[in-house]
Design a protein around this motif. Sequence first.
Motif, mmCIF file in Angstrom:
data_model
loop_
_atom_site.group_PDB
_atom_site.id
_atom_site.type_symbol
_atom_site.label_atom_id
_atom_site.label_comp_id
_atom_site.label_asym_id
_atom_site.label_seq_id
_atom_site.Cartn_x
_atom_site.Cartn_y
_atom_site.Cartn_z
ATOM 1 N N LYS A 89 0.827 -1.209 0.000
ATOM 2 C CA LYS A 89 0.000 0.000 0.000
ATOM 3 C C LYS A 89 0.858 1.255 0.000
ATOM 4 N N TYR A 90 1.970 1.243 0.778
ATOM 5 C CA TYR A 90 2.827 2.420 0.865
ATOM 6 C C TYR A 90 4.290 2.012 0.901
ATOM 7 N N TYR A 91 5.155 2.871 0.310
ATOM 8 C CA TYR A 91 6.580 2.845 0.590
ATOM 9 C C TYR A 91 6.809 3.847 1.725
ATOM 10 N N VAL A 92 7.682 3.492 2.646
ATOM 11 C CA VAL A 92 7.867 4.324 3.831
ATOM 12 C C VAL A 92 9.353 4.584 4.060
ATOM 13 N N TYR B 168 5.341 8.791 4.069
ATOM 14 C CA TYR B 168 4.568 7.791 3.327
ATOM 15 C C TYR B 168 4.482 8.190 1.856
ATOM 16 N N ASP C 61 2.756 6.913 -1.935
ATOM 17 C CA ASP C 61 1.853 6.044 -2.702
ATOM 18 C C ASP C 61 2.653 5.432 -3.851
ATOM 19 N N ILE D 15 2.064 11.100 0.828
ATOM 20 C CA ILE D 15 0.787 11.069 1.527
ATOM 21 C C ILE D 15 0.924 11.886 2.809
#
Length: 418
Positions: A360-363, A399, A401, A408
């Motif tokens: 859902k996300y790269y962090v 975060y 997308d 985000i």
Amino acid sequence: MSMEYTYFRKYIILKNDYTNISNINPKGYAKVEIRGNKGIINFNVENCEKEEYYRVYLLKEENGQVYEEDLGRIFADDHGRLRRDITLNLRELESKGFSIDKIDAILIRRGIYVLLGGYIDKDNKVLDRSIKRLLSEEKQEIDVEEAFDLLEEELIEEEKLIEEEIIEEDVEQDVQKDFHLPEEELIDEEIVDTVQVLDHQEQEAIEEEIIEEEVQEEVFEEPSLDKLEAAEDNVGEGTDLQEEEPETTVDGKDPYMESYESLEYARRLHHRNQMTKYILSILRFFPQVQPLKIYLHNYSWWRIEDDGTEPYRGFLPYYNYLMSSDYKYPFLHNSATCMNQIRKYGHYLFGLYKEGKETKYYVYGVPGKFTQEEHPFKGITGFNTWYDSLDGIGYWILYIDPITGKVIYPINPMVPSY
């Protein structure tokens, strides 16, 4: 060795039994000095590769598994001599599981190329096992830039295939719906198959023959006099002649636009999946960690050692969000930057957040305390979430997308008061 010693000193002979670099015969030693909770390792090595760099690793074995702690780079001069002091923070090492009494050996290498190695106390074969593992991974290790280039080529080819498949499906659906294509204009499937294997000139010749046959076979309806007079009357009244409006769906959307949007989404979704595979293939060379005091479900974290001096060498996707944030905004004078924090603490985190099997996300996690002085650009670049860490420092989280590549921004930011 034991942490109970207020002072400890030991010389470690570095042996070239493991050297796999051709045309050199290195030799040297390392001197370890411990005073309380601080220490220093002094390296004195000769006959290295001239003007080349290596990395120093502490090795330990636990439950049959060999672990490494990267202490950073050391450089040889133009005579192949290497002189360097590396300071140690014993409490920090212990928080990483490398208490000084559990360290077995020191290894100096660059990738799979080993320079020297030596045991701190006794020979327990941990160097042999570590080097054997490195050599077994030699065939699998791919240069980061080369891997990225190969990935880009694969993405381009696979995107073309996806576009072709979607276009073919759209054409088939349009034909089935009689989308402005009369049945007598549809070319027989056998002719289509034949045309696809001919060269350009033969295709033109066949198309001309087909057009001539269709013209000969077509029967035009002779317009009546009443129709001609009605048309003249309409033109005389100033009626505009308009082309037929393109067919729209019930909700007023252009079907061609819907096809384009579905194609673009499929392309981005495929790009995300391929990029995630690439990321995981690279992250296997870095330690997976759980650095936070609280456990965040569905998060996976990797620690990337980085001194922050060469930000242009970032190899993870959207690393430019960290690098571009180093720009000094005139209205945020003396504010913290990502590179400041990475240089200060010597590392950063990269993470993946998943929902089910989908990423859902790269962090990104930049180390820093929950203070105004260590809040990267006061949050305007997206670092508006903070979590405490086991070492008491904490991380500022960004975060991203993976489908759109956009930052985000959290609805309820977790930032210090200004």
